[in-house]
Every structure is written in structure tokens, then in C-alpha cells.
Motif scaffolding. Structure first.
Motif, mmCIF file in Angstrom:
data_model
loop_
_atom_site.group_PDB
_atom_site.id
_atom_site.type_symbol
_atom_site.label_atom_id
_atom_site.label_comp_id
_atom_site.label_asym_id
_atom_site.label_seq_id
_atom_site.Cartn_x
_atom_site.Cartn_y
_atom_site.Cartn_z
ATOM 1 N N THR A 1 0.839 -1.189 0.000
ATOM 2 C CA THR A 1 0.000 0.000 0.000
ATOM 3 C C THR A 1 0.876 1.242 0.000
ATOM 4 O OG1 THR A 1 -0.098 -0.108 2.423
ATOM 5 C CG2 THR A 1 -1.871 -1.166 1.207
ATOM 6 N N LYS A 2 0.750 2.059 -1.052
ATOM 7 C CA LYS A 2 1.521 3.297 -1.107
ATOM 8 C C LYS A 2 1.029 4.288 -0.058
ATOM 9 C CE LYS A 2 2.572 2.952 -6.047
ATOM 10 N NZ LYS A 2 2.433 3.611 -7.378
ATOM 11 N N ASN A 3 -0.284 4.328 0.150
ATOM 12 C CA ASN A 3 -0.888 5.236 1.124
ATOM 13 C C ASN A 3 -1.580 4.432 2.212
ATOM 14 O OD1 ASN A 3 -0.248 7.632 -0.442
ATOM 15 N ND2 ASN A 3 -1.872 6.955 -1.846
ATOM 16 N N ARG B 183 -1.036 0.085 7.194
ATOM 17 C CA ARG B 183 -0.333 -0.190 5.951
ATOM 18 C C ARG B 183 -0.077 -1.687 5.866
ATOM 19 N NH1 ARG B 183 2.240 4.211 3.390
ATOM 20 N NH2 ARG B 183 2.082 6.183 4.534
ATOM 21 N N ASP C 100 2.508 -2.979 -12.363
ATOM 22 C CA ASP C 100 1.800 -1.829 -11.790
ATOM 23 C C ASP C 100 0.293 -2.021 -11.840
ATOM 24 O OD1 ASP C 100 4.163 -0.577 -11.214
ATOM 25 O OD2 ASP C 100 4.194 0.625 -13.054
ATOM 26 N N SER D 103 -1.996 -2.274 -8.439
ATOM 27 C CA SER D 103 -3.125 -1.375 -8.234
ATOM 28 C C SER D 103 -4.404 -2.147 -7.969
ATOM 29 C CB SER D 103 -3.289 -0.470 -9.456
ATOM 30 O OG SER D 103 -4.404 0.378 -9.303
#
Length: 369
Positions: free
Chosen positions: A110-112, A127, A160, A164
Motif C-alpha cells: 500500500t503506497k498510502n 499499511r 503496476d 493497483s
């Protein structure tokens, strides 16, 4: 260039793919003007599938094995090109080799932060990251939906997009699962299996299989983590001793700061308490010889304990001190099912005379809410 080399360049006799990479998913077999000789040899190795495409339309698919290309084993291509009585050399078709082996160590994260709502801790952020394994399960569908006309398709080109998709579905699954926050840290395997059942069908829409999905770590705010650890130890420790230990640590911390007024007062208080305790001990020792030997007291009655249903699971037994703490933390309500030795069945806690006092100090709900 000799005549043999020229003819070999014009008409391919052997079609095969020797894969020496770890990340190639699809490879297009290149040849002179897309021409293949009648009777050419096709070799499809284990872990591969060969797909023939004619003018953008998927035709024949070959599983592992060795083939001599003719109208008998190219029935769809023969129909598309209208070969009724065999075909003359050469014929044109694109050949794509698709790797069907498992591609391991694919990473996601998780990027955020993900925002979750917990019944006890309210809104909080976590996270997560881990790994997954993918493999092509439907080669024609994968070429149609993902690869297109790419002649050398690798995992980097789809990484990617898959990450996502995974993060989005993981966020939805984490919110819909309704797991208590401690389950995210203590039940990694169960969480991984649950998310896998949510994500796998969407991978299948692109011709991909998801044999394994792993959540390796879930991080959360430190204050929440510490509180979870403390709650997990409630079943294994005496709450009274825990309170005494915390009070002693607080007194020690205050006394270690002699420059502060609170430290000085705390140090004096500790000194007075220790002096008082020593005096009582000395007086007790002086009076002890004058007292007659007491008779043997009766056995101490067993402490009253109850088992409690927590999150659908039996927990306990808990003594009255632990039950009071659970009631204050909304882990025990009047409707919670309890049982102790002597009861025929589980019953609501509010119906037990011994437990009614636990709920007297809890304020009722605010009117209108």
C-alpha cells in the motif's frame, strides 16, 4: 549467403522458443515475412503454450508437445484461410509462445495508509505489504485482454496494473471483513486466505491464476499496537498486581527527579510509607511472642469466576476484577452470554445477581442517539 541459408530464411522449418529469462510471459516467434513452411516442425516445451493468430484473430492453440504443421492440426487456421484440400507452402500466421509456469516473488504494498473503522479504537490507519504468485491459465484470453501485439511481454509491464488491482481489492476486503484490528496483526494466514478469495476471480478475467497471495506484514499506529498487547495480557495476569506495578513505576519515575516538586513530594511520601511499613513490621514482630498460636483457619473459598462469549468464542474464566475491567472497556455488556460452575446454560450477564453491580457505574446511552 548460400542458397540453403536463403531458403531457410524465407521458409521456417522449426518453430520453438528457448526461454532463458525469469520474467518473460509472452514471446512472439519472429520469422521472414511471417511465412511458415508446410510441414514445419513446432516444438512446445513444458511450461509453454503456442498460440497461432491470423490477421489479428486467434486461431489454433497448441499444448506441450511436438507437431508437424498441416491442415489436420491447424483446423481453425485452415477454416479461416479457406484451405479445403490442403495448403501450399508457405502460409502466413503469427505465433506467440506463452509461459504458463508460476512467476513467484511478485511484490505488492500500500503506497498510502488504509483507513479502517474499529469498534473499540474508532478510525485508524494501517499499511500492508506482501508477495503473490501468478501464472497464465488461459493463454488466448491473456493475449486478447492484456498483451495485444506486444512481441516480448514481461512481468514488469503488468506489475503496476496488478499491484493497483490488489491494493484496491485488499482495501475493500479489509473494510468489508469486519475483523477486529488485532486480527490484522495476529491472523496473517487467515487474512491472506480471505483476500485471496476476493482477488482471484478478478485475475481470472484476464486469463491469470493467483495460486498464492501472502500478507507479510500489517503496520498500525504504535499507541494502538501497545494497547492491543496490554489487552492480550489481561487473561494471563492479575489486574490488581498490574495496577500495583504501574503505580510503583510511576512513583519510581517521580522520585528519580529530585529537582521537581512532585519528585520531592513523591520521594518523601515513599520514605514515610516505607518507614510506616517497617514500624508495623517491627511492632508485629514484638507482639508475635505474646500472642497465642492461632487455630488453623478454614480453606479460602474459591474465587467467583465466569466464562464469557467474546466475538463468538468462549473466553475465560475471568474473576470479578477482570470482568469489571472488561465492562469498562465495552467488552462485556448486559447482553453478553456468561456461564459459571453450577449454571445449566449460558445466560445474559445482566441477569446474574453477582454481575449486576458491574454495569451500575456505566452511564446509559445519551437520549436521542
Amino acid at each position: 549467403m548460400g542458397l540453403f541459408d536463403k531458403l531457410r530464411g524465407e521458409f521456417i522449418d522449426i518453430i520453438e522458443w528457448l526461454d532463458d529469462s525469469n520474467d518473460t510471459m509472452v514471446y512472439r516467434f519472429e520469422r521472414y515475412q511471417n511465412e511458415i513452411k508446410n510441414g514445419a516442425k513446432l516444438t512446445v516445451r513444458e511450461g509453454q503454450i503456442a498460440v497461432f493468430i491470423n490477421e489479428g484473430q486467434i486461431a489454433d492453440v497448441f499444448q506441450p508437445g511436438m507437431y508437424t504443421l498441416n491442415t489436420q492440426n491447424l483446423p481453425i487456421l485452415s477454416t479461416l484461410q479457406g484451405w479445403k484440400h490442403g495448403f501450399n507452402s508457405p502460409f502466413k500466421a503469427e505465433v506467440y509462445f506463452v509461459s504458463t509456469r508460476s512467476l513467484t516473488a511478485q511484490k505488492w504494498g500500500t503506497k498510502n495508509p488504509i483507513t479502517l473503522s474499529d469498534q473499540r479504537f474508532g478510525m485508524l490507519e494501517i499499511r500492508a505489504f506482501g508477495t503473490y504468485v501468478i501464472k497464465v491459465s488461459n493463454a488466448p484470453l491473456f493475449i486478447k485482454e492484456i498483451v495485444g501485439t506486444d512481441g516480448h511481454f514481461t512481468t514488469d509491464e503488468i506489475a503496476d496494473q496488478l499491484k493497483s488491482m490488489i491494493v484496491t481489492r485488499f482495501t475493500d476486503a479489509a473494510g468489508e471483513a469486519g475483523f477486529p484490528i488485532e486480527a490484522f496483526a495476529g491472523n496473517i494466514n487467515e487474512l491472506s486466505d480471505y483476500v485471496l478469495t476476493i482477488i482471484a476471480p478478478e485475475f481470472a478475467q484476464y486469463g491469470l491464476e493467483l495460486p498464492k497471495f501472502l500478507v507479510e506484514n500489517v503496520s498500525m499506529p504504535e499507541e494502538i499496537k501497545k494497547e492491543i498487547f496490554e489487552l492480550s495480557r489481561l487473561n494471563a495476569i492479575d489486574l490488581n498486581k498490574l495496577a500495583q506495578m504501574k503505580a510503583a513505576k510511576a512513583m519510581e519515575a517521580a522520585a528519580s527527579n529530585p529537582s521537581g516538586t512532585a519528585g520531592a513530594g513523591m520521594g518523601m511520601g515513599m520514605g514515610f510509607a516505607m518507614a510506616n511499613q517497617m514500624g508495623q513490621t517491627f511492632a508485629s514482630d514484638q507482639q508475635q511472642p505474646q500472642q497465642s498460636a492461632p487455630s488453623t483457619p478454614p480453606p479460602v473459598p474459591p474465587a467467583l469466576t465466569f466464562f464469557v462469549v467474546v466475538n463468538g468464542q468462549q473466553a475465560g474464566p475471568y474473576d470479578m476484577a477482570a470482568l469489571k475491567q472488561m465492562a469498562m472497556q465495552n467488552q462485556l455488556s448486559r447482553e453478553s452470554l456468561v456461564w459459571r460452575d453450577g449454571m445449566a446454560n449460558w445466560a445474559a450477564a445482566g441477569e446474574q445477581a453477582e454481575l449486576k453491580s458491574l454495569f451500575g457505574s456505566i452511564p446509559p446511552p445519551i437520549p436521542g442517539q
